[in-house]
Design an enzyme around this catalytic site. Structure first.
Site, PDB file in Angstrom:
ATOM      1  N   HIS A   1      44.343 -19.773   0.872  1.00 26.65           N
ATOM      2  CA  HIS A   1      43.109 -19.140   1.357  1.00 26.65           C
ATOM      3  C   HIS A   1      43.210 -18.870   2.857  1.00 26.65           C
ATOM      4  O   HIS A   1      42.723 -17.851   3.353  1.00 26.65           O
ATOM      5  CB  HIS A   1      41.900 -20.030   1.057  1.00 26.65           C
ATOM      6  CG  HIS A   1      41.508 -20.032  -0.392  1.00 26.65           C
ATOM      7  ND1 HIS A   1      40.651 -20.956  -0.937  1.00 26.65           N
ATOM      8  CD2 HIS A   1      41.856 -19.222  -1.420  1.00 26.65           C
ATOM      9  CE1 HIS A   1      40.479 -20.709  -2.219  1.00 26.65           C
ATOM     10  NE2 HIS A   1      41.214 -19.664  -2.541  1.00 26.65           N
TER      11      HIS A   1
ATOM     12  N   ASN B   1      43.579 -26.394  -7.452  1.00 32.53           N
ATOM     13  CA  ASN B   1      43.673 -25.719  -6.155  1.00 32.53           C
ATOM     14  C   ASN B   1      45.004 -25.955  -5.465  1.00 32.53           C
ATOM     15  O   ASN B   1      45.120 -25.743  -4.250  1.00 32.53           O
ATOM     16  CB  ASN B   1      42.533 -26.177  -5.245  1.00 32.53           C
ATOM     17  CG  ASN B   1      41.221 -25.579  -5.680  1.00 32.53           C
ATOM     18  OD1 ASN B   1      41.151 -24.399  -5.984  1.00 32.53           O
ATOM     19  ND2 ASN B   1      40.192 -26.405  -5.728  1.00 32.53           N
TER      20      ASN B   1
HETATM   21  N1  GLY Z   1      40.814 -21.625  -9.900  1.00 27.60           N
HETATM   22  C1  GLY Z   1      40.383 -22.954  -9.594  1.00 27.60           C
HETATM   23  C2  GLY Z   1      39.289 -23.431 -10.482  1.00 27.60           C
HETATM   24  O1  GLY Z   1      38.835 -22.728 -11.346  1.00 27.60           O
HETATM   25  O2  GLY Z   1      38.857 -24.545 -10.333  1.00 27.60           O
END
Ligand code: GLY
Ligand code: NAD
Length: 366
Positions: A255, A248
């Site tokens: 976000h 992340n």
């Molecule tokens: N795109 C972040 C995850 O899959 O953890």
């Protein structure tokens, strides 16, 4: 074609699955066929992808005796919602789909996240297959089993961990992908280099022009190395109790950007790029990453045609939206920061004044 595996820990490998990567493999029905418990499947896609790839897929499956129910959703991040999820349930029920009817996602991350959540919850779980058609979905969202929808109060807030039975990433589908979407996918490719694979970051720096020019070998290599990284992280921590949080990087800020500007205004990958620059700058201010590291990250995103300046939506708004992040624990926002290029860690004790000062100084009017 190349095949990788996601080997899920604490299982007898029953839930592990292959990722097939290659050009022109979407219509190779046998890659999907062996994972269907019933010769019937629902294909969830959208109004943009359906005219491009749905018929070829249906014909290939039909040739092997599989009947398919197409479910064509409106296109856009703004449709990653309860209402659209319900359209999938409506179609599954109207068409009398059963517990052994598979749900196949054909599209980008929005379709994949919606279809996966529908598969996780319809009849308490039906088989799920990912056929990703954007770079972002091929390098990230189709692997690892995160599914879900947005809520008015926050991005990806409702969902489930639900792994697919197979991922088929046909790099030839990227031929029709708009340039802006291709660039957005590169943001997640670069992420793997930054958090855990500095050799891959060197490779991306050498090959970014080829990737932007859609050199097929470069794209396939980027997908393969990204999926290798993602599979390794997911195998180590399927449900994000530890190392998976590092995926992340830039997302807590990203976000907030997506939400603040209105879903779909900035693409997810664009918000992640600008968010990662903020995370890098915060890392530097906390004595981790050096100035050269921040400059290197900024330069690579700029070469990839991605935004490196986050929008000024107001410090209070950033703080408010980030307070809803899924990594919040005991009321504290946990940031993924970089110790150095190739090494990330989660940091729960970012002093409020450092964070606010960074946001005030490093965000700019669009
Ligand atoms: N795109 C972040 C995850 O899959 O953890
Ligand atoms: P997207 O799904 O909106 O697709 C981007 C656009 O490309 C859409 O308009 C789509 O219709 C179109 N498209 C798809 N394939 C195409 C093709 N081959 N040719 C032409 N057009 C095509 O966006 P995305 O970038 O793929 O995914 C972003 C979403 O993924 C976000 O909602 C994000 O939160 C989510 N995501 C999820 C995970 C996860 O682990 N589940 C990881 C990263 C991102």
């Amino acid at each position: 074609m190349q095949t990788l595996r996601v080997d899920l820990a604490c299982s007898t490998d029953a839930r592990g699955y292959p990722i097939h990567i290659g050009s022109g493999i979407l219509a190779r029905a046998e890659l999907v066929l062996q994972h269907l418990p019933q010769m019937r499947a629902a294909i969830v896609t959208n109004t943009t992808v359906a005219p491009l790839y749905l018929d070829a897929l249906r014909q290939a499956l039909s040739h092997h005796g599989v009947t398919t129910v197409p479910i064509i959703l409106p296109d856009g991040e703004v449709y990653k919602s309860w209402e659209t999820l319900n359209l999938i349930f409506d179609a599954l029920l109207h068409n009398r789909c059963e517990r052994h009817t598979s749900v196949i996602a054909l599209g980008g991350g929005v379709v994949g996240d919606l279809a996966g959540f529908a598969a996780a919850s319809f009849l308490r779980g039906v088989p799920f297959i990912q056929l990703p058609t954007t770079l972002l979905a091929q390098v990230d969202s189709s692997v690892g089993g995160k599914t879900g929808i947005n809520h008015a109060l926050g991005k990806n807030m409702i969902g489930a961990f639900y792994q697919p039975r197979v991922v088929v990433a046909d790099s030839a589908t990227l031929d029709t992908l708009p340039d802006r979407e291709l660039r957005a996918g590169l943001a997640e490719v670069i992420k793997y280099g930054l958090i855990r694979d500095p050799g891959f970051l060197d490779w991306i720096e050498r090959n970014v022009d080829g990737l932007l020019a859609r050199d097929p070998d470069a794209l396939t290599e980027a997908i393969r190395r990204s999926c290798e990284n993602k599979a390794a992280v997911v195998a180590a921590d399927e449900r994000e109790s530890g190392v998976r949080a590092l995926l992340n990087l830039g997302h807590t800020f990203g976000h907030a950007i997506e939400h603040a500007l209105g879903y779909g205004t900035w693409l997810h990958g664009e918000a992640v790029a600008a968010g990662t620059v903020l995370a890098a700058e915060l890392s530097r201010r906390l004595g981790m990453l050096d100035q050269a590291g921040v400059a290197r990250i900024r330069a690579l995103y700029a070469r990839a045609g991605l935004p490196v300046a986050a929008p000024d939506v107001g410090v209070e708004k950033y703080l408010d939206l980030m307070g809803l992040d899924k990594k919040v624990a005991d009321g504290r926002v946990r940031f993924v920061l970089l110790r150095r290029i190739g090494e990330a860690r989660v940091h729960a004790d970012v002093p409020a004044d450092v964070l606010s000062g960074m946001l005030r100084e490093c965000t700019s009017h669009a």
